[in-house]
Structures are given as structure tokens and as C-alpha cells.
Scaffold this motif. Structure first.
Motif, short mmCIF file in Angstrom:
data_model
loop_
_atom_site.label_atom_id
_atom_site.label_comp_id
_atom_site.label_asym_id
_atom_site.label_seq_id
_atom_site.Cartn_x
_atom_site.Cartn_y
_atom_site.Cartn_z
N GLY A 62 0.92 -1.26 -0.46
CA GLY A 62 0.02 -0.43 -0.07
C GLY A 62 0.43 1.26 -0.12
O GLY A 62 0.32 2.47 0.03
N GLY A 63 2.14 1.45 0.05
CA GLY A 63 2.83 1.92 -0.25
C GLY A 63 3.68 2.78 1.13
O GLY A 63 3.82 3.79 0.60
N THR A 64 2.72 2.86 2.22
CA THR A 64 3.18 2.82 3.41
C THR A 64 4.96 2.44 4.06
O THR A 64 5.16 0.74 3.38
CB THR A 64 2.41 1.85 5.40
OG1 THR A 64 1.85 1.00 4.52
CG2 THR A 64 1.37 3.15 4.40
N THR A 65 5.05 2.05 5.41
CA THR A 65 6.07 1.91 5.79
C THR A 65 6.25 0.96 7.69
O THR A 65 5.11 1.24 7.54
CB THR A 65 6.89 2.94 5.82
OG1 THR A 65 7.39 3.70 6.81
CG2 THR A 65 8.17 3.22 4.74
N GLY A 66 7.09 0.18 8.14
CA GLY A 66 7.02 -0.02 9.08
C GLY A 66 8.49 -0.56 9.35
O GLY A 66 9.33 0.09 8.67
N HIS A 67 8.51 -1.48 10.68
CA HIS A 67 10.03 -1.61 11.60
C HIS A 67 10.01 -2.18 12.43
O HIS A 67 8.30 -2.70 13.06
CB HIS A 67 10.54 0.30 11.61
CG HIS A 67 9.50 0.87 13.13
ND1 HIS A 67 8.99 0.55 14.15
CD2 HIS A 67 8.81 2.13 12.57
CE1 HIS A 67 8.80 0.88 14.78
NE2 HIS A 67 7.82 2.38 14.01
N ALA A 265 13.26 3.49 2.68
CA ALA A 265 11.69 2.80 1.56
C ALA A 265 10.84 4.66 2.03
O ALA A 265 10.87 4.91 3.36
CB ALA A 265 11.27 2.22 3.27
N THR A 266 10.57 4.78 1.06
CA THR A 266 9.66 5.75 1.33
C THR A 266 8.18 5.74 1.53
O THR A 266 7.58 4.40 1.64
CB THR A 266 9.75 6.01 -0.10
OG1 THR A 266 9.09 4.67 -1.57
CG2 THR A 266 11.32 7.03 -0.97
N GLY A 267 7.50 6.70 1.98
CA GLY A 267 6.43 6.62 2.58
C GLY A 267 6.05 6.41 3.78
O GLY A 267 7.61 5.89 4.61
N LYS A 268 4.85 7.10 4.60
CA LYS A 268 5.42 6.96 6.24
C LYS A 268 4.59 5.22 6.53
O LYS A 268 3.51 5.07 5.93
CB LYS A 268 4.33 7.87 6.33
CG LYS A 268 5.50 9.71 6.92
CD LYS A 268 5.08 10.24 7.94
CE LYS A 268 6.22 11.42 8.29
NZ LYS A 268 5.55 12.47 9.71
N ALA A 269 4.26 5.17 7.67
CA ALA A 269 3.32 4.02 8.48
C ALA A 269 1.82 5.21 8.60
O ALA A 269 1.56 5.95 8.58
CB ALA A 269 4.12 3.74 9.93
N TRP A 270 1.22 3.86 8.14
CA TRP A 270 -0.57 4.20 7.94
C TRP A 270 -1.11 4.81 9.36
O TRP A 270 -0.50 4.44 10.54
CB TRP A 270 -0.85 2.71 8.01
CG TRP A 270 -2.53 2.82 7.60
CD1 TRP A 270 -2.56 2.62 6.07
CD2 TRP A 270 -3.30 3.27 8.17
NE1 TRP A 270 -4.05 3.57 6.95
CE2 TRP A 270 -5.07 3.11 7.40
CE3 TRP A 270 -3.66 2.98 9.81
CZ2 TRP A 270 -6.28 3.15 8.23
CZ3 TRP A 270 -4.67 3.24 9.94
CH2 TRP A 270 -5.52 3.27 9.63
N SER A 271 -1.46 5.98 9.25
CA SER A 271 -1.77 6.55 10.05
C SER A 271 -0.47 7.48 11.12
O SER A 271 -1.06 8.00 12.34
CB SER A 271 -2.60 5.28 11.19
OG SER A 271 -1.92 5.13 12.33
N GLU A 272 0.48 7.70 10.33
CA GLU A 272 1.42 8.69 10.93
C GLU A 272 1.77 9.52 10.50
O GLU A 272 2.44 10.18 10.59
CB GLU A 272 2.55 7.47 11.63
CG GLU A 272 2.95 6.50 12.04
CD GLU A 272 3.78 5.84 12.45
OE1 GLU A 272 4.72 6.92 12.11
OE2 GLU A 272 4.07 4.71 13.42
N TRP A 273 0.47 9.96 9.96
CA TRP A 273 0.39 11.03 8.90
C TRP A 273 0.68 12.44 9.51
O TRP A 273 -0.56 12.51 11.08
CB TRP A 273 -0.01 11.17 7.74
CG TRP A 273 -0.24 10.23 6.80
CD1 TRP A 273 0.44 9.58 5.85
CD2 TRP A 273 -1.34 9.02 6.80
NE1 TRP A 273 0.56 8.48 5.52
CE2 TRP A 273 -0.64 8.19 5.83
CE3 TRP A 273 -2.84 9.07 6.89
CZ2 TRP A 273 -1.65 6.89 5.58
CZ3 TRP A 273 -3.49 7.85 6.60
CH2 TRP A 273 -3.20 6.83 5.61
N SER A 274 1.35 13.81 9.48
CA SER A 274 0.76 14.87 10.13
C SER A 274 -0.06 15.30 9.04
O SER A 274 -1.40 14.41 8.28
CB SER A 274 1.41 16.01 9.86
OG SER A 274 1.39 16.22 8.55
N PRO A 275 -1.21 16.11 9.83
CA PRO A 275 -2.78 16.73 9.82
C PRO A 275 -2.55 17.09 8.09
O PRO A 275 -3.28 16.65 6.85
CB PRO A 275 -2.91 17.72 10.34
CG PRO A 275 -2.66 17.76 11.98
CD PRO A 275 -1.07 17.10 11.24
#
Length: 360
Positions: A62-67, A265-275
Motif C-alpha cells: 500500500g505504499g506505507t512503511t513499518g519497522h 523506504a519511502t512513505g510513512k507508516a499508516w496513520s502516522e501522517w501529520s494533518p
């Protein structure tokens, strides 16, 4: 799983802070002052290890990341109480200085990763490795399974916390005030990536470090081994608390030097976006299932809470450094250094209190 400010309601944050405070108190009470003082060197190295290993982002569906988190090997060496403290220290530094996770949600993030993760890792490792010798391959397998279960348990709890927000906290028109994605979206969005990639990464790291310790420093595995024959468990605890983990610090230093790999790895983890990122990402593939929602609209509660704290080095990118890779490395060095400074200060205070107590 680093939930930012604005994604959880104040009452949810307060409840999870209370849960974390209870966990921290129980951990400190169980370790006691004298044992805690001797464990500080190991708590510091595993806090630093967790801080560094969480900087290695993995691409997820989905284009997100994790760790990975690094909680499992901390629980195996330190026990759940020491691991709770070590991971909580790492998470607090990430939130305060780098904006990785929120301030209002720090209690939630510590509850999910430090407390739930440590307890699940420790319980599953002890169950699977019960009766095995220190150098047994079963302990390596147990570490792998414990790592996989621990990070997925943490992710599951985080998904529940996010998924219940629109159900419990919305305005009169039914518009969510905080995280807007229901359980039907939050659970698969978070769990698919952790069940597939992030869980495997935690399993590999946990098994690899246990395999290394079995050869390089097996006494570090004795505290939680459950072995009591000939007093080995008691002796192992004494050896554990008296050792300065030079080899582990070397491993952390080497890992720190390659942290710039974590930004590949590009993209942020799901639900870790700023507004702002939320408004931009809300209608993309990550949340396509929420077609009935106005995802481009930033929830009111999120807007209100998201700006409560501005980290000095957001996203591990110091403003005075032009190179993203070098800035990431500097952030890793600062984080590890701060972990060490905090733990050394704590040990100094504990030693002074112990000395004062002996002099009375």
C-alpha cells in the motif's frame, strides 16, 4: 505504531497513560532500587538498540512503511520489567526530539510497544523455550516466534485504539473528531503489513541476537532462562547485573552507522501522517476502502491536538543539515547519546541514594 498527536481522543490518551504509569510503577517496584542500579547499563544498551532499530523502515503493501521494535531481545535478556523501561525510554526520546509519535499519545505508544510487547515476548519465549539448555537451538526458534507474536500483538492493540475512535468520538453529524478510520479499515491496514513484513523482521532480529548471545555472551540469557539446576538461574542473574555490555554497545554503534539505509523506504507508516499529510494521503490507495468518508477533511480534534508539541528535529531531519542521509545519522547519534546520558544520570542518582541509605 507511533501514534501521533490528534489521532486519539484525550480520554483515550488519559486511559492509556494510566495503563502505562501502572506498568512503569510495577516494573520499578519489581526491579527494586539495588537491582535496578546494576541493570542500568543493560537497560541503556537495549534502549539505544530499540531506538536505532526502529529507524530502519521497511516498505509495506500500500505504499506505507513499518519497522521492527527490538522489544523481544530486551525482554529475553532483561525480563519484562527491564524491557518495559528500556523501550519506554526509547519511545520518549523519539517523541520529544524527533516527533516520532505524539506527546499526548506517548502513554498509548508505551502501552502498546513497551508493555504489551514486552509481556507477550517474555511469556511466549518462556513457554516455548521451557527446559531448553542455554545454547539450545530451541531458544533461537523461541526468540523468533516471540518476536513475531510480540510486534503483532502491539500492532493489534494500536489498531483497536485507532479503530474505535470514530465509533466513540464524533460530532452530532457523525463526523469523526480524531482518527476517522473504523476497525474494518484500521485492522487490515495495520495488521497486513505487520503479519507479513514487520513481524518477520522482528523475528529475524530476535533470533539472530539470541544466536549471537548464545556464542558470545551466554550469561546474558540466563536471567530469563528458567534454569534452576545447581543454582544456575541465581548465578546468571548476578553475572548479568555486574557486566558492562561492551559487545552489545559495539553492535549498537555499528548498526547506528548504517541507519541512513532506513530512509530508502519511502512513505510513512499508516496513520502516522501529520494533518497536512493526512489531507494529502486521505484519498489515496491506503484508505481507498473509506470511499464513503470525506477523508480529505482534517478531523477537528486532530487539528487541535496535532500542534501541541513541535519536535526540534522532526522526522529525524535536522534543519541545519542539507544531506538527508547525514541528518538521519546525526539523529541516530544524538538519540543514542541521549539514551546513554539519561541512563548514566539515573544510575548516578540510584548509586547516591543507595550509598546514603548504607550510611544511615
Amino acid at each position: 505504531m507511533h501514534i501521533p498527536d490528534g489521532y486519539l481522543s484525550p480520554s483515550t490518551c488519559a486511559t492509556l497513560y494510566a495503563g502505562s504509569v501502572a506498568g512503569w510503577y510495577a516494573a520499578l517496584k519489581r526491579l527494586k532500587r539495588s537491582l535496578l542500579s546494576r541493570l542500568v547499563p543493560l537497560i541503556s544498551v537495549f534502549a539505544a538498540f530499540a531506538f536505532v532499530v526502529m529507524m530502519f523502515n521497511l516498505p509495506l503493501p500500500g505504499g506505507t512503511t513499518g519497522h521492527p521494535v527490538g522489544v523481544t531481545v530486551a525482554a529475553i535478556v532483561l525480563g519484562p520489567s527491564g524491557a518495559i523501561l528500556a523501550i519506554s525510554i526509547a519511545l520518549a526520546i523519539q517523541a520529544l526530539f524527533f516527533g516520532d509519535g505524539g506527546i499526548t499519545t506517548l502513554g498509548a505508544n508505551c502501552f502498546n510497544m513497551a508493555i504489551v510487547g514486552s509481556l507477550v515476548a517474555y511469556a511466549s519465549y518462556r513457554l516455548i523455550a521451557a527446559g531448553a539448555a542455554i545454547a539450545s537451538k530451541r531458544r533461537i526458534a523461541a526468540a523468533a516466534v516471540a518476536g513475531y507474536l510480540a510486534i503483532n500483538a502491539s500492532a493489534f492493540v494500536a489498531a483497536i485504539e485507532l479503530g474505535i475512535q470514530p465509533l466513540l468520538f464524533h460530532d452530532a453529524a457523525g463526523t469523526p473528531l480524531y482518527a476517522p478510520y473504523p476497525l474494518s479499515i484500521a485492522l487490515p491496514a495495520i495488521m497486513i503489513g505487520h503479519l507479513s513484513f514487520a513481524g518477520l523482521a522482528e523475528a529475524v532480529i530476535s533470533a539472530g541476537l539470541v544466536a549471537y548471545l548464545e556464542v558470545a555472551d551466554p550469561k546474558l540469557l540466563r536471567k530469563t532462562s528458567g534454569i534452576t539446576v545447581g543454582g544456575e538461574e541465581r548465578l546468571g542473574a548476578a553475572q548479568l547485573t555486574s557486566a558492562f555490555p561492551r559487545r552489545l554497545w559495539l553492535a549498537v554503534a555499528l548498526l547506528m552507522l548504517v541507519t541512513p539505509v532506513g530512509i530508502l523506504a519511502t512513505g510513512k507508516a499508516w496513520s502516522e501522517w501529520s494533518p497536512v499529510e493526512f489531507a494529502a494521503n486521505g484519498s489515496k490507495a491506503q484508505v481507498a476502502a473509506a470511499a464513503t468518508m470525506s477523508t480529505a477533511t482534517i478531523p477537528v480534534g486532530m487539528q487541535r491536538l496535532a500542534s501541541l508539541w513541535t519536535a526540534p528535529f522532526p522526522a529525524y531531519a535536522p534543519a541545519f543539515v542539507k544531506s538527508a542521509a547525514f541528518g538521519y545519522l546525526l539523529s541516530a547519534m544524538f538519540g543514542v547519546g541521549f539514551v546513554l546520558a539519561v541512563c548514566l544520570l539515573a544510575q548516578h542518582c540510584l548509586d547516591r541514594r543507595r550509598s546514603a541509605g548504607h550510611s544511615l
